[in-house]
Design a protein around this motif. Structure first.
Motif, PDB file in Angstrom:
ATOM      1  N   VAL A  80       1.093  -1.079   0.121  1.00  0.00           N
ATOM      2  CA  VAL A  80       0.199   0.039   0.103  1.00  0.00           C
ATOM      3  C   VAL A  80       0.894   1.130   0.062  1.00  0.00           C
ATOM      4  O   VAL A  80       1.647   1.361   0.894  1.00  0.00           O
ATOM      5  CB  VAL A  80      -0.810  -0.012   1.285  1.00  0.00           C
ATOM      6  CG1 VAL A  80      -1.715   1.226   1.010  1.00  0.00           C
ATOM      7  CG2 VAL A  80      -1.629  -1.253   1.332  1.00  0.00           C
ATOM      8  N   SER A  81       0.679   2.090  -0.854  1.00  0.00           N
ATOM      9  CA  SER A  81       1.463   3.426  -0.933  1.00  0.00           C
ATOM     10  C   SER A  81       0.796   4.444  -0.520  1.00  0.00           C
ATOM     11  O   SER A  81      -0.601   4.794  -1.144  1.00  0.00           O
ATOM     12  CB  SER A  81       2.108   3.492  -2.616  1.00  0.00           C
ATOM     13  OG  SER A  81       2.457   5.047  -2.631  1.00  0.00           O
ATOM     14  N   ALA A  82       1.108   5.178   0.217  1.00  0.00           N
ATOM     15  CA  ALA A  82       0.442   6.517   0.760  1.00  0.00           C
ATOM     16  C   ALA A  82       1.464   7.684   0.651  1.00  0.00           C
ATOM     17  O   ALA A  82       1.675   8.669   1.498  1.00  0.00           O
ATOM     18  CB  ALA A  82       0.106   6.181   2.045  1.00  0.00           C
ATOM     19  N   ALA A 195      -8.553   4.585   6.051  1.00  0.00           N
ATOM     20  CA  ALA A 195      -7.584   3.531   6.260  1.00  0.00           C
ATOM     21  C   ALA A 195      -8.123   2.302   6.571  1.00  0.00           C
ATOM     22  O   ALA A 195      -7.756   1.267   5.991  1.00  0.00           O
ATOM     23  CB  ALA A 195      -6.654   3.971   7.561  1.00  0.00           C
ATOM     24  N   THR A 196      -9.336   2.258   7.424  1.00  0.00           N
ATOM     25  CA  THR A 196      -9.984   0.913   7.612  1.00  0.00           C
ATOM     26  C   THR A 196     -10.386   0.297   6.369  1.00  0.00           C
ATOM     27  O   THR A 196     -10.268  -0.886   5.941  1.00  0.00           O
ATOM     28  CB  THR A 196     -11.100   1.118   8.662  1.00  0.00           C
ATOM     29  OG1 THR A 196     -10.332   1.767   9.781  1.00  0.00           O
ATOM     30  CG2 THR A 196     -11.700  -0.400   8.828  1.00  0.00           C
ATOM     31  N   TYR A 197     -11.253   1.063   5.509  1.00  0.00           N
ATOM     32  CA  TYR A 197     -11.666   0.698   4.311  1.00  0.00           C
ATOM     33  C   TYR A 197     -10.453   0.277   3.170  1.00  0.00           C
ATOM     34  O   TYR A 197     -10.445  -0.908   2.628  1.00  0.00           O
ATOM     35  CB  TYR A 197     -12.531   1.685   3.602  1.00  0.00           C
ATOM     36  CG  TYR A 197     -14.131   1.826   4.070  1.00  0.00           C
ATOM     37  CD1 TYR A 197     -15.031   0.757   3.839  1.00  0.00           C
ATOM     38  CD2 TYR A 197     -14.251   2.856   4.764  1.00  0.00           C
ATOM     39  CE1 TYR A 197     -16.287   1.048   4.573  1.00  0.00           C
ATOM     40  CE2 TYR A 197     -15.478   3.105   5.200  1.00  0.00           C
ATOM     41  CZ  TYR A 197     -16.357   1.965   5.125  1.00  0.00           C
ATOM     42  OH  TYR A 197     -17.815   2.375   5.666  1.00  0.00           O
ATOM     43  N   THR A 198      -9.446   0.832   3.402  1.00  0.00           N
ATOM     44  CA  THR A 198      -8.379   0.407   2.445  1.00  0.00           C
ATOM     45  C   THR A 198      -7.717  -0.934   2.911  1.00  0.00           C
ATOM     46  O   THR A 198      -7.622  -1.636   2.024  1.00  0.00           O
ATOM     47  CB  THR A 198      -7.059   1.707   2.500  1.00  0.00           C
ATOM     48  OG1 THR A 198      -7.654   2.805   2.165  1.00  0.00           O
ATOM     49  CG2 THR A 198      -5.914   1.120   1.853  1.00  0.00           C
ATOM     50  N   ILE A 199      -7.561  -1.137   4.103  1.00  0.00           N
ATOM     51  CA  ILE A 199      -7.105  -2.323   4.839  1.00  0.00           C
ATOM     52  C   ILE A 199      -7.866  -3.611   4.401  1.00  0.00           C
ATOM     53  O   ILE A 199      -7.910  -4.633   3.935  1.00  0.00           O
ATOM     54  CB  ILE A 199      -6.644  -2.187   6.166  1.00  0.00           C
ATOM     55  CG1 ILE A 199      -5.175  -1.553   6.184  1.00  0.00           C
ATOM     56  CG2 ILE A 199      -6.203  -3.628   6.826  1.00  0.00           C
ATOM     57  CD1 ILE A 199      -4.249  -1.929   5.438  1.00  0.00           C
TER      58      ILE A 199
END
Ligand SMILES: NC(=O)c1ccc[n+]([C@@H]2O[C@H](COP(=O)([O-])OP(=O)(O)OC[C@H]3O[C@@H](n4cnc5c(N)ncnc54)[C@H](OP(=O)(O)O)[C@@H]3O)[C@@H](O)[C@H]2O)c1
Length: 290
Positions: A80-82, A195-199
Protein backbone atom coordinates in the motif's frame (compact mmCIF):
# COMPACT_ATOMS: atom_id res chain seq x y z
CA UNK A 1 -9.06 -15.86 5.80
CA UNK A 2 -5.29 -15.96 6.41
CA UNK A 3 -3.84 -12.57 7.27
CA UNK A 4 -1.64 -10.80 4.73
CA UNK A 5 1.86 -9.41 4.88
CA UNK A 6 1.43 -5.73 4.12
CA UNK A 7 4.15 -3.23 3.23
CA UNK A 8 3.13 0.41 3.76
CA UNK A 9 5.14 2.95 1.79
CA UNK A 10 4.85 6.46 3.24
CA UNK A 11 3.92 4.98 6.60
CA UNK A 12 4.75 8.09 8.63
CA UNK A 13 2.53 10.33 6.48
CA UNK A 14 -0.88 11.81 7.24
CA UNK A 15 -2.91 8.95 5.79
CA UNK A 16 -0.03 6.43 5.80
CA UNK A 17 0.23 6.32 9.60
CA UNK A 18 -3.50 5.60 9.80
CA UNK A 19 -3.12 2.79 7.27
CA UNK A 20 -0.31 1.31 9.39
CA UNK A 21 -2.56 1.45 12.47
CA UNK A 22 -5.48 -0.12 10.58
CA UNK A 23 -3.25 -2.88 9.22
CA UNK A 24 -1.95 -3.70 12.71
CA UNK A 25 -5.49 -3.55 14.14
CA UNK A 26 -6.68 -6.05 11.51
CA UNK A 27 -3.94 -8.48 12.52
CA UNK A 28 -1.87 -8.27 9.32
CA UNK A 29 1.89 -8.64 9.52
CA UNK A 30 2.71 -5.00 8.87
CA UNK A 31 5.95 -3.84 7.30
CA UNK A 32 6.83 -0.16 6.95
CA UNK A 33 9.31 1.14 4.41
CA UNK A 34 11.95 3.08 6.34
CA UNK A 35 13.85 5.40 4.03
CA UNK A 36 17.43 6.35 4.88
CA UNK A 37 16.53 9.81 3.52
CA UNK A 38 14.54 10.60 6.67
CA UNK A 39 17.94 11.25 8.25
CA UNK A 40 17.61 13.27 11.45
CA UNK A 41 13.83 13.63 11.31
CA UNK A 42 13.21 12.73 14.93
CA UNK A 43 9.40 12.81 14.63
CA UNK A 44 9.42 10.24 11.85
CA UNK A 45 11.92 8.08 13.66
CA UNK A 46 9.93 8.12 16.88
CA UNK A 47 6.73 7.29 15.03
CA UNK A 48 8.46 4.39 13.27
CA UNK A 49 9.81 3.11 16.58
CA UNK A 50 6.38 3.37 18.19
CA UNK A 51 4.94 1.29 15.34
CA UNK A 52 7.76 -1.21 15.84
CA UNK A 53 6.79 -1.44 19.50
CA UNK A 54 3.24 -2.25 18.35
CA UNK A 55 4.50 -5.13 16.22
CA UNK A 56 5.33 -3.54 12.85
CA UNK A 57 8.53 -4.49 11.05
CA UNK A 58 10.70 -1.69 9.71
CA UNK A 59 12.24 -2.44 6.33
CA UNK A 60 15.12 -0.26 5.22
CA UNK A 61 14.82 0.67 1.55
CA UNK A 62 15.03 3.70 -0.68
CA UNK A 63 13.02 4.73 -3.73
CA UNK A 64 16.43 5.58 -5.20
CA UNK A 65 17.77 2.03 -4.74
CA UNK A 66 16.00 -0.51 -6.94
CA UNK A 67 17.61 -3.57 -5.31
CA UNK A 68 16.51 -2.48 -1.84
CA UNK A 69 12.97 -1.91 -3.06
CA UNK A 70 12.78 -5.35 -4.70
CA UNK A 71 14.10 -6.94 -1.50
CA UNK A 72 11.47 -5.09 0.57
CA UNK A 73 8.63 -6.04 -1.76
CA UNK A 74 9.70 -9.72 -1.77
CA UNK A 75 8.99 -9.96 1.97
CA UNK A 76 5.25 -9.22 1.63
CA UNK A 77 2.22 -9.99 -0.50
CA UNK A 78 0.46 -6.60 -0.43
CA UNK A 79 1.93 -3.14 -0.99
CA UNK A 80 0.00 0.00 0.00
CA UNK A 81 1.54 3.30 -1.05
CA UNK A 82 0.56 6.50 0.77
CA UNK A 83 3.28 8.65 -0.74
CA UNK A 84 2.78 12.41 -0.79
CA UNK A 85 1.35 14.31 -3.74
CA UNK A 86 4.65 15.96 -4.62
CA UNK A 87 6.28 12.54 -5.10
CA UNK A 88 3.59 10.53 -6.91
CA UNK A 89 5.80 9.75 -9.89
CA UNK A 90 8.40 8.07 -7.66
CA UNK A 91 5.85 5.26 -7.54
CA UNK A 92 7.01 4.26 -11.02
CA UNK A 93 10.08 2.88 -9.21
CA UNK A 94 7.81 0.95 -6.89
CA UNK A 95 5.90 -0.46 -9.85
CA UNK A 96 9.19 -1.58 -11.42
CA UNK A 97 10.24 -3.27 -8.17
CA UNK A 98 6.84 -5.00 -7.78
CA UNK A 99 7.03 -6.18 -11.39
CA UNK A 100 10.48 -7.65 -10.88
CA UNK A 101 9.64 -9.22 -7.50
CA UNK A 102 6.61 -10.91 -9.11
CA UNK A 103 5.02 -12.00 -5.80
CA UNK A 104 2.58 -9.19 -5.02
CA UNK A 105 -1.08 -10.20 -4.94
CA UNK A 106 -2.36 -6.63 -4.51
CA UNK A 107 -0.91 -3.12 -4.95
CA UNK A 108 -2.76 -0.03 -3.79
CA UNK A 109 -1.09 3.12 -5.13
CA UNK A 110 -1.34 6.47 -3.36
CA UNK A 111 -4.80 7.73 -4.40
CA UNK A 112 -7.32 8.30 -1.58
CA UNK A 113 -9.01 11.27 -3.25
CA UNK A 114 -11.37 11.97 -6.11
CA UNK A 115 -11.23 9.26 -8.79
CA UNK A 116 -8.64 10.65 -11.27
CA UNK A 117 -10.18 8.64 -14.12
CA UNK A 118 -13.19 10.95 -13.90
CA UNK A 119 -11.24 14.19 -13.68
CA UNK A 120 -10.14 14.65 -17.29
CA UNK A 121 -11.97 17.99 -17.21
CA UNK A 122 -10.18 19.29 -14.07
CA UNK A 123 -8.58 22.72 -14.26
CA UNK A 124 -4.89 23.60 -14.32
CA UNK A 125 -2.73 23.69 -12.27
CA UNK A 126 -4.40 21.32 -9.76
CA UNK A 127 -5.08 18.72 -12.45
CA UNK A 128 -1.45 17.60 -12.36
CA UNK A 129 -2.36 15.45 -9.35
CA UNK A 130 -4.98 13.59 -11.36
CA UNK A 131 -2.69 13.29 -14.40
CA UNK A 132 0.12 11.81 -12.31
CA UNK A 133 -2.22 9.38 -10.56
CA UNK A 134 -3.38 8.25 -14.01
CA UNK A 135 0.23 7.82 -15.14
CA UNK A 136 0.85 5.48 -12.19
CA UNK A 137 -2.36 3.57 -12.99
CA UNK A 138 -1.20 3.06 -16.58
CA UNK A 139 2.18 1.74 -15.39
CA UNK A 140 0.45 -0.67 -12.97
CA UNK A 141 -1.93 -1.97 -15.60
CA UNK A 142 0.78 -2.29 -18.29
CA UNK A 143 2.82 -4.37 -15.83
CA UNK A 144 -0.30 -6.52 -15.10
CA UNK A 145 0.03 -5.93 -11.36
CA UNK A 146 -3.09 -6.91 -9.36
CA UNK A 147 -4.39 -3.67 -7.86
CA UNK A 148 -7.13 -1.75 -6.07
CA UNK A 149 -7.67 1.98 -6.34
CA UNK A 150 -9.26 3.71 -3.34
CA UNK A 151 -11.35 6.78 -4.06
CA UNK A 152 -11.86 8.55 -0.73
CA UNK A 153 -13.30 11.89 -1.81
CA UNK A 154 -12.64 14.71 0.73
CA UNK A 155 -10.66 14.09 3.91
CA UNK A 156 -12.77 15.50 6.72
CA UNK A 157 -10.01 17.41 8.52
CA UNK A 158 -9.27 19.48 5.42
CA UNK A 159 -12.87 20.41 4.61
CA UNK A 160 -15.21 20.00 7.59
CA UNK A 161 -13.96 21.98 10.63
CA UNK A 162 -13.24 25.03 8.46
CA UNK A 163 -16.63 24.74 6.71
CA UNK A 164 -14.55 24.47 3.47
CA UNK A 165 -12.99 27.94 3.90
CA UNK A 166 -9.67 28.81 2.32
CA UNK A 167 -6.39 29.34 4.18
CA UNK A 168 -7.54 27.90 7.49
CA UNK A 169 -8.39 24.56 9.02
CA UNK A 170 -10.38 26.16 11.86
CA UNK A 171 -14.04 27.21 11.92
CA UNK A 172 -14.79 30.75 10.70
CA UNK A 173 -15.93 33.08 13.48
CA UNK A 174 -18.27 35.64 11.88
CA UNK A 175 -18.43 35.24 8.10
CA UNK A 176 -18.47 32.19 5.88
CA UNK A 177 -17.76 32.02 2.14
CA UNK A 178 -20.32 29.94 0.28
CA UNK A 179 -19.23 28.53 -3.09
CA UNK A 180 -21.84 28.80 -5.83
CA UNK A 181 -25.28 28.27 -4.32
CA UNK A 182 -23.80 26.00 -1.61
CA UNK A 183 -26.23 23.23 -2.45
CA UNK A 184 -24.02 20.77 -4.31
CA UNK A 185 -23.37 17.63 -2.27
CA UNK A 186 -19.83 16.77 -1.17
CA UNK A 187 -18.57 13.46 0.26
CA UNK A 188 -16.54 13.89 3.46
CA UNK A 189 -14.49 10.97 4.84
CA UNK A 190 -13.03 10.47 8.28
CA UNK A 191 -9.38 9.65 7.66
CA UNK A 192 -9.38 6.66 10.03
CA UNK A 193 -12.34 5.24 8.10
CA UNK A 194 -10.38 5.69 4.85
CA UNK A 195 -7.56 3.64 6.36
CA UNK A 196 -9.93 0.94 7.60
CA UNK A 197 -11.70 0.56 4.24
CA UNK A 198 -8.31 0.52 2.52
CA UNK A 199 -7.08 -2.34 4.68
CA UNK A 200 -10.37 -4.22 4.38
CA UNK A 201 -10.07 -4.10 0.59
CA UNK A 202 -6.58 -5.64 0.32
CA UNK A 203 -7.73 -9.24 0.46
CA UNK A 204 -11.30 -8.79 -0.74
CA UNK A 205 -11.68 -10.50 -4.13
CA UNK A 206 -14.46 -8.04 -5.06
CA UNK A 207 -11.90 -5.22 -5.01
CA UNK A 208 -9.37 -6.95 -7.28
CA UNK A 209 -8.47 -4.70 -10.22
CA UNK A 210 -11.30 -2.33 -9.27
CA UNK A 211 -11.78 1.16 -7.92
CA UNK A 212 -13.60 1.28 -4.61
CA UNK A 213 -15.57 4.40 -3.79
CA UNK A 214 -15.91 5.42 -0.16
CA UNK A 215 -19.11 7.38 0.30
CA UNK A 216 -21.11 6.64 3.44
CA UNK A 217 -24.56 8.19 2.86
CA UNK A 218 -24.51 10.10 6.15
CA UNK A 219 -21.23 11.76 5.12
CA UNK A 220 -22.73 13.36 2.01
CA UNK A 221 -23.56 16.98 2.73
CA UNK A 222 -23.83 20.28 0.89
CA UNK A 223 -21.82 23.24 2.16
CA UNK A 224 -25.10 24.83 3.31
CA UNK A 225 -25.91 21.72 5.34
CA UNK A 226 -22.41 21.72 6.82
CA UNK A 227 -22.73 25.37 7.86
CA UNK A 228 -26.17 24.74 9.35
CA UNK A 229 -24.77 21.87 11.45
CA UNK A 230 -21.98 24.09 12.77
CA UNK A 231 -24.42 26.93 13.57
CA UNK A 232 -26.57 24.50 15.52
CA UNK A 233 -23.54 23.16 17.43
CA UNK A 234 -21.98 26.54 18.16
CA UNK A 235 -25.20 28.46 18.70
CA UNK A 236 -23.88 31.23 16.43
CA UNK A 237 -25.18 32.47 13.09
CA UNK A 238 -22.57 33.22 10.44
CA UNK A 239 -22.88 35.89 7.77
CA UNK A 240 -22.92 34.08 4.41
CA UNK A 241 -20.84 35.62 1.61
CA UNK A 242 -21.58 34.00 -1.76
CA UNK A 243 -18.54 33.38 -4.02
CA UNK A 244 -19.43 32.94 -7.69
CA UNK A 245 -17.24 30.53 -9.67
CA UNK A 246 -15.48 33.18 -11.82
CA UNK A 247 -14.53 35.17 -8.72
CA UNK A 248 -13.17 32.05 -7.03
CA UNK A 249 -11.10 31.10 -10.08
CA UNK A 250 -9.63 34.61 -10.34
CA UNK A 251 -8.63 34.60 -6.66
CA UNK A 252 -7.01 31.18 -7.08
CA UNK A 253 -4.81 32.40 -9.90
CA UNK A 254 -3.24 34.95 -7.56
CA UNK A 255 -2.61 32.47 -4.77
CA UNK A 256 -1.90 29.14 -6.43
CA UNK A 257 1.81 29.49 -6.92
CA UNK A 258 2.54 30.38 -3.32
CA UNK A 259 -0.06 28.64 -1.20
CA UNK A 260 -0.08 24.88 -1.35
CA UNK A 261 -3.11 24.63 0.91
CA UNK A 262 -5.17 26.43 -1.68
CA UNK A 263 -4.74 23.39 -3.89
CA UNK A 264 -6.88 21.41 -1.51
CA UNK A 265 -9.60 23.97 -1.96
CA UNK A 266 -9.23 23.81 -5.66
CA UNK A 267 -10.11 20.14 -5.36
CA UNK A 268 -13.09 21.15 -3.29
CA UNK A 269 -14.16 23.68 -5.87
CA UNK A 270 -13.72 21.24 -8.73
CA UNK A 271 -15.71 18.75 -6.74
CA UNK A 272 -18.50 21.21 -6.12
CA UNK A 273 -18.58 21.81 -9.85
CA UNK A 274 -18.56 18.25 -11.04
CA UNK A 275 -19.78 16.12 -8.17
CA UNK A 276 -23.11 15.27 -9.72
CA UNK A 277 -21.26 13.57 -12.56
CA UNK A 278 -18.98 11.76 -10.18
CA UNK A 279 -21.79 10.37 -8.07
CA UNK A 280 -23.64 9.20 -11.15
CA UNK A 281 -20.58 7.30 -12.33
CA UNK A 282 -19.72 5.77 -8.98
CA UNK A 283 -22.94 3.84 -9.15
CA UNK A 284 -21.77 2.25 -12.39
CA UNK A 285 -18.27 1.22 -11.40
CA UNK A 286 -18.51 -1.30 -8.61
CA UNK A 287 -19.25 0.81 -5.53
CA UNK A 288 -18.47 -1.38 -2.53
CA UNK A 289 -19.88 -1.32 0.96
CA UNK A 290 -17.54 -3.16 3.33
N1 LIG B 1 -8.95 13.20 -0.24
C1 LIG B 1 -8.32 14.18 0.37
O1 LIG B 1 -8.93 15.16 0.81
C2 LIG B 1 -6.83 14.09 0.54
C3 LIG B 1 -6.16 15.00 1.37
C4 LIG B 1 -4.77 14.85 1.53
C5 LIG B 1 -4.10 13.82 0.86
N2 LIG B 1 -4.80 12.97 0.06
C6 LIG B 1 -4.10 11.89 -0.67
O2 LIG B 1 -3.48 11.01 0.28
C7 LIG B 1 -2.24 10.54 -0.25
C8 LIG B 1 -1.13 10.76 0.78
O3 LIG B 1 -1.10 12.13 1.12
P1 LIG B 1 -0.60 12.60 2.57
O4 LIG B 1 -1.14 13.98 2.77
O5 LIG B 1 -0.91 11.54 3.55
O6 LIG B 1 0.96 12.68 2.32
P2 LIG B 1 2.10 13.28 3.28
O7 LIG B 1 1.71 13.12 4.70
O8 LIG B 1 2.45 14.65 2.81
O9 LIG B 1 3.35 12.36 2.93
C9 LIG B 1 3.22 10.96 2.89
C10 LIG B 1 4.58 10.33 2.86
O10 LIG B 1 5.23 10.50 1.60
C11 LIG B 1 6.56 10.08 1.80
N3 LIG B 1 7.54 10.92 1.11
C12 LIG B 1 7.71 12.25 1.23
N4 LIG B 1 8.76 12.63 0.48
C13 LIG B 1 9.25 11.53 -0.12
C14 LIG B 1 10.31 11.27 -1.00
N5 LIG B 1 11.11 12.25 -1.45
N6 LIG B 1 10.54 10.01 -1.39
C15 LIG B 1 9.75 9.01 -0.96
N7 LIG B 1 8.71 9.19 -0.12
C16 LIG B 1 8.47 10.43 0.29
C17 LIG B 1 6.87 10.18 3.29
O11 LIG B 1 6.94 8.84 3.76
P3 LIG B 1 8.02 8.30 4.79
O12 LIG B 1 8.87 9.45 5.24
O13 LIG B 1 7.19 7.70 5.86
O14 LIG B 1 8.80 7.30 4.01
C18 LIG B 1 5.62 10.85 3.83
O15 LIG B 1 5.34 10.50 5.14
C19 LIG B 1 -2.02 11.25 -1.58
O16 LIG B 1 -2.38 10.38 -2.63
C20 LIG B 1 -2.97 12.44 -1.53
O17 LIG B 1 -3.46 12.81 -2.80
C21 LIG B 1 -6.13 13.07 -0.10
Amino acid sequence: MENSKVLVVGGTGYIGRRIVRASLAHGHRTFILMRPEIGLNIDKLQLLLSFKAQGALLVEASMEDHRSLVAAVKQVDVVVSAISGRHFLLQIKLVEAIKEAGNIKRFLPSEFGIDPARMGHALEPGRITFDEKMEIRRAIEEASIPHTYVSANCFAAFFVPNLSQMRTLLPPKEKVHVYGDGNVKVIFMDEDDVATYTIKSIDDPRALNKTIYLRPPENILSQNELIAKWEKLSGEVLERIPIPSDEFLASMEDQMSTDFLVKHFQFCFILLHFLRNTVKHTCLVGTMVL
